[in-house]
Design a protein around this motif. Structure first.
Motif, PDB file in Angstrom:
ATOM      1  N   ASP A  57       0.861  -1.179   0.000  1.00 27.21           N
ATOM      2  CA  ASP A  57       0.000   0.000   0.000  1.00 27.21           C
ATOM      3  C   ASP A  57       0.901   1.233   0.000  1.00 27.21           C
ATOM      4  N   ASP A  59       0.420   5.713  -0.174  1.00 27.21           N
ATOM      5  CA  ASP A  59      -0.458   6.878  -0.301  1.00 27.21           C
ATOM      6  C   ASP A  59      -0.149   7.591  -1.616  1.00 27.21           C
ATOM      7  N   THR A  60      -1.185   8.199  -2.185  1.00 26.79           N
ATOM      8  CA  THR A  60      -1.009   8.939  -3.443  1.00 26.79           C
ATOM      9  C   THR A  60      -1.491  10.376  -3.257  1.00 26.79           C
ATOM     10  N   PHE A  62      -3.838  12.696  -4.749  1.00 31.16           N
ATOM     11  CA  PHE A  62      -5.017  12.755  -5.619  1.00 31.16           C
ATOM     12  C   PHE A  62      -4.938  11.742  -6.764  1.00 31.16           C
ATOM     13  N   ASP A  63      -4.388  10.593  -6.487  1.00 35.23           N
ATOM     14  CA  ASP A  63      -4.226   9.504  -7.465  1.00 35.23           C
ATOM     15  C   ASP A  63      -3.397   9.923  -8.685  1.00 35.23           C
ATOM     16  N   LEU A  64      -2.616  10.994  -8.536  1.00 35.70           N
ATOM     17  CA  LEU A  64      -1.761  11.438  -9.635  1.00 35.70           C
ATOM     18  C   LEU A  64      -0.383  10.792  -9.560  1.00 35.70           C
ATOM     19  N   ASP A  66       2.528   8.620  -6.565  1.00 37.61           N
ATOM     20  CA  ASP A  66       2.778   8.065  -5.237  1.00 37.61           C
ATOM     21  C   ASP A  66       3.576   9.060  -4.407  1.00 37.61           C
ATOM     22  N   ASN A 130       2.186   6.145   6.889  1.00 33.51           N
ATOM     23  CA  ASN A 130       1.054   5.413   6.323  1.00 33.51           C
ATOM     24  C   ASN A 130       0.921   4.096   7.097  1.00 33.51           C
TER      25      ASN A 130
END
Length: 191
Positions: A57, A59-60, A62-64, A66, A130
């Protein structure tokens, strides 16, 4: 006294060798089938499984992309036993002479029981930015259950349960009624 002795011996021999005609076996077939229906489920086969995989896993933004330094992962082992069988509550049976016709629903997975002595986290690479949450482990377990059932169906577990159910029911009827009886099966669609 001699006549009484002869009548006693003759009567004893007669009653020991007397074999009345058998009752209608159609009624017996219904009774045998009733015993199966009382069980509600006929477990045909079981299969043990073990899934070991790494679940990463990160974190990203805004999904743009990593975010650096937020990666974590869990090596998780999930083991258990699947049981597949047939619902006997919806089963139907008819007989005509020496032919017995059985109608059954398609086999399904009756249970998926985890082995909690083996199941668990093997390795955890946690990250303070995270952290691994309990919800993450719950999601991994749900995924393992889905994968185990999918693999079992693709591997032919339900087909094996179908053959085993036919074999078990045929064996029961033949042992209770005799080899001259023929048992045939019709399977209802899963829909």
């Amino acid at each position: 006294m001699l006549v009484g002795l002869i009548l006693g011996i003759g009567g004893t021999i007669f009653f020991q060798n007397y074999n009345p005609p058998d009752e209608d076996k159609g009624v017996a077939a219904t009774a045998v089938f009733g015993r199966f229906v009382e069980r509600a489920e006929l477990v045909g086969v079981s299969q043990d499984y073990c899934i070991v995989d790494k679940y990463p896993d990160v974190d990203t933004f805004f999904d743009l992309f990593d975010l650096p330094w937020t990666a974590n992962s869990i090596w998780y082992r999930y083991a258990g036993t699947l049981k597949a069988g047939v619902n006997m509550e919806t089963a139907d049976m008819t007989s005509d002479g020496t032919n017995i016709h059985v109608v059954l629903d398609e086999p399904y997975i009756i249970s998926n029981t985890p082995n909690m002595e083996v199941t668990g986290v093997l390795e955890e690479n946690n990250n303070i930015l995270n952290p691994i949450h309990v919800g993450d482990v719950d999601e991994i377990q749900r995924e393992c259950v889905r994968i185990s059932e999918e693999n079992a169906v693709e591997g032919g577990l339900l087909e094996e349960a179908r053959h085993q159910a036919e074999s078990d029911i045929t064996t029961l009827f033949k042992s209770a009624l005799g080899d001259e009886y023929n048992v045939d099966f019709k399977w209802r669609d899963a829909s």
